[in-house]
Enzyme design. Structure first.
Site, PDB file in Angstrom:
ATOM      1  N   GLU A 140       3.488 -26.310  20.461  1.00  0.00           N
ATOM      2  CA  GLU A 140       3.198 -27.653  21.023  1.00  0.00           C
ATOM      3  C   GLU A 140       2.694 -28.647  19.973  1.00  0.00           C
ATOM      4  O   GLU A 140       3.144 -29.793  19.916  1.00  0.00           O
ATOM      5  CB  GLU A 140       2.147 -27.540  22.129  1.00  0.00           C
ATOM      6  CG  GLU A 140       2.704 -27.346  23.529  1.00  0.00           C
ATOM      7  CD  GLU A 140       3.919 -28.220  23.858  1.00  0.00           C
ATOM      8  OE1 GLU A 140       3.770 -29.460  23.866  1.00  0.00           O
ATOM      9  OE2 GLU A 140       5.017 -27.674  24.091  1.00  0.00           O
ATOM     10  N   LYS A 155      10.810 -30.350   6.362  1.00  0.00           N
ATOM     11  CA  LYS A 155       9.857 -30.094   7.454  1.00  0.00           C
ATOM     12  C   LYS A 155      10.339 -30.624   8.810  1.00  0.00           C
ATOM     13  O   LYS A 155       9.972 -30.106   9.853  1.00  0.00           O
ATOM     14  CB  LYS A 155       8.495 -30.714   7.129  1.00  0.00           C
ATOM     15  CG  LYS A 155       7.729 -29.971   6.050  1.00  0.00           C
ATOM     16  CD  LYS A 155       6.336 -30.572   5.903  1.00  0.00           C
ATOM     17  CE  LYS A 155       5.563 -29.888   4.804  1.00  0.00           C
ATOM     18  NZ  LYS A 155       4.164 -30.348   4.749  1.00  0.00           N
ATOM     19  N   GLY A 188       4.056 -38.787   6.137  1.00  0.00           N
ATOM     20  CA  GLY A 188       4.092 -37.469   6.767  1.00  0.00           C
ATOM     21  C   GLY A 188       2.739 -36.768   6.777  1.00  0.00           C
ATOM     22  O   GLY A 188       2.311 -36.224   7.801  1.00  0.00           O
TER      23      GLY A 188
HETATM   24  P1  ATR Z   1       3.800 -37.898   2.434  1.00  0.00           P
HETATM   25  O1  ATR Z   1       4.732 -37.036   3.188  1.00  0.00           O
HETATM   26  O2  ATR Z   1       3.220 -37.247   1.190  1.00  0.00           O
HETATM   27  O3  ATR Z   1       2.734 -38.485   3.284  1.00  0.00           O
HETATM   28  P2  ATR Z   1       5.345 -40.313   2.528  1.00  0.00           P
HETATM   29  O4  ATR Z   1       5.744 -39.936   3.906  1.00  0.00           O
HETATM   30  O5  ATR Z   1       6.407 -40.793   1.594  1.00  0.00           O
HETATM   31  O6  ATR Z   1       4.681 -39.072   1.794  1.00  0.00           O
HETATM   32  O7  ATR Z   1       4.161 -41.389   2.614  1.00  0.00           O
HETATM   33  C1  ATR Z   1       3.622 -41.990   1.495  1.00  0.00           C
HETATM   34  C2  ATR Z   1       2.436 -42.889   1.897  1.00  0.00           C
HETATM   35  O8  ATR Z   1       1.877 -43.415   0.689  1.00  0.00           O
HETATM   36  C3  ATR Z   1       2.806 -44.069   2.762  1.00  0.00           C
HETATM   37  O9  ATR Z   1       1.714 -44.413   3.569  1.00  0.00           O
HETATM   38  C4  ATR Z   1       3.056 -45.157   1.703  1.00  0.00           C
HETATM   39  O10 ATR Z   1       2.912 -46.471   2.192  1.00  0.00           O
HETATM   40  P3  ATR Z   1       4.157 -47.275   2.814  1.00  0.00           P
HETATM   41  O11 ATR Z   1       4.307 -46.762   4.222  1.00  0.00           O
HETATM   42  O12 ATR Z   1       3.783 -48.705   2.755  1.00  0.00           O
HETATM   43  O13 ATR Z   1       5.360 -46.935   1.958  1.00  0.00           O
HETATM   44  C5  ATR Z   1       1.944 -44.846   0.753  1.00  0.00           C
HETATM   45  N1  ATR Z   1       2.241 -45.366  -0.607  1.00  0.00           N
HETATM   46  C6  ATR Z   1       3.101 -44.849  -1.503  1.00  0.00           C
HETATM   47  N2  ATR Z   1       3.113 -45.599  -2.626  1.00  0.00           N
HETATM   48  C7  ATR Z   1       2.244 -46.633  -2.412  1.00  0.00           C
HETATM   49  C8  ATR Z   1       1.798 -47.754  -3.186  1.00  0.00           C
HETATM   50  N3  ATR Z   1       2.269 -47.969  -4.412  1.00  0.00           N
HETATM   51  N4  ATR Z   1       0.873 -48.581  -2.650  1.00  0.00           N
HETATM   52  C9  ATR Z   1       0.391 -48.360  -1.407  1.00  0.00           C
HETATM   53  N5  ATR Z   1       0.768 -47.332  -0.619  1.00  0.00           N
HETATM   54  C10 ATR Z   1       1.677 -46.465  -1.120  1.00  0.00           C
END
Ligand code: ATR
Length: 346
Positions: free
Chosen positions: A122, A110, A186
């Site tokens: 935009e 993406k 994301g």
């Molecule tokens: P997406 O594109 O699906 O949003 P991502 O960009 O990898 O995926 O984001 C994952 C989100 O889930 C993040 O906010 C991540 O928190 P961190 O920034 O601290 O990594 C959160 N997340 C994933 N696993 C987690 C966990 N075990 N506990 C708390 N937050 C989690």
């Protein structure tokens, strides 16, 4: 459907739509888009057949219904392409060469796809990611329909709630809400960008710095009503009641780790979430533990299917200038997921 003549389904005028990602085999987008396209083709055929032989009022009524629900010249097909990372740079040129009309872009491309596009809308520019490309007059233009898809989904949820309670006076709107967004990845970025245009947003994330970075970015583009909050603040669970919409954008609770939650809502007092909306962008399982707990405390809940469908519907409209039938999209996806679950159990 099987009675359709093949030249009515796909012919030399059929335009190509698709999705690129890596991996792509689990994408639900082909089913969602093709269900609308092929239902429309079937309706058109039935319309032709009936109009040749209208001999009862029932048939005339059937014809009128079909006419209402059929789009002329919706001659498309939607395919999934698994693209190796080293081939991404050739995608736009290849799509132009083949006269592809539109593409969805999914994980992990993406952001990377943006450098190869002629133009970027935009909103997509500000979100910093593209999930839809329109090819028109030799120009490729990138869009992001995730945020708006989320807004449409919550709008739908509010309408359903109003219809259920027969309460048209609640004046629920996707504007002027106090929204808590859990997660800062994301998906959160698209949702926070869209919803902070006209709502107050609070972002909470495991890694607090990421929530802060997103807050600062949104403020830098003029979305002033944003702040971030440390998770420890929710040790006092009643703080959650400050918000009227709570959204989980993290992957916590997704199959197969269905027992995980970001915040344990079961600790809230009875009915603490009455009148509030709680949304999870996960749709496998249909109801995450987080949503179940929210519902038990009185919230109106929604899973991620609606957002998935609405972002797809907006892409479809960008490519075809036609509004797709949301119910057909929804049914096709629910069917597919139910079959998948059944096969996994069998
Ligand atoms: P997406 O594109 O699906 O949003 P991502 O960009 O990898 O995926 O984001 C994952 C989100 O889930 C993040 O906010 C991540 O928190 P961190 O920034 O601290 O990594 C959160 N997340 C994933 N696993 C987690 C966990 N075990 N506990 C708390 N937050 C989690």
């Amino acid at each position: 459907m099987l009675n359709c003549k093949i030249n009515n389904l796909i012919n030399s005028k059929t335009k190509l739509l698709g999705v690129i990602g890596h991996p792509i085999a689990h994408s639900l987008s082909p089913i969602m888009h093709n269900s609308v396209i092929f239902q429309n083709k079937t309706n058109n055929l039935n319309k032709e057949n009936i109009s040749q032989d209208i001999n009862t009022i029932e048939k005339l009524k059937e014809l009128k219904d079909l006419e209402k629900n059929t789009i002329d010249n919706l001659n498309y097909i939607y395919l999934a392409f698994d693209i190796e990372p080293e081939n991404l740079e050739n995608i736009v040129i290849s799509a132009k060469t083949l006269n592809i009309k539109g593409l969805n872009i999914t994980v992990p491309y993406k952001i990377d796809i943006m450098q190869y596009l002629d133009e970027i809308d935009e909103d997509a520019k500000k979100i910093g990611a593209v999930n839809t490309i329109l090819f028109e007059n030799g120009i490729s233009k990138g869009y992001n329909t995730d945020g708006l898809g989320f807004r449409k989904a919550i709008e739908e949820l509010m309408e359903i709630k109003d219809n259920k309670t027969n309460n048209n006076k609640t004046n629920k709107s996707t504007k002027n809400n106090k929204i808590l967004v859990l997660g800062a990845g994301g998906a959160s970025r698209s949702i926070c960008y869209e919803m902070s245009k006209d709502n107050a947003i609070t972002i909470a994330n495991r890694t607090f710095e990421k929530a802060e970075t997103l807050e600062k970015y949104l403020k830098s583009i003029g979305h002033k009503n944003v702040n971030s909050i440390k998770l420890e603040e929710f040790e006092d669970m009643t703080k959650l009641m400050d918000y009227n919409i709570i959204i989980n954008t993290t992957s916590l609770g997704m199959y197969p780790n269905i027992d995980n939650t970001f915040i344990d809502l079961s600790k809230l007092p009875e009915n603490a979430l009455n009148g509030k909306f709680v949304v999870d962008i996960i749709y496998n399982p249909f109801e995450t533990k987080f949503l179940k707990q929210a519902s038990e405390k009185g919230a109106t809940i929604q899973n991620g299917l609606s957002m998935l469908i609405h972002q797809g519907a907006i892409s479809f409209e960008i490519w075809t200038n036609e509004k797709p039938n949301i119910d057909i999209m929804k049914k096709s996806i629910v069917n597919e997921l139910e079959n998948k679950n059944k096969n996994e159990i069998d």
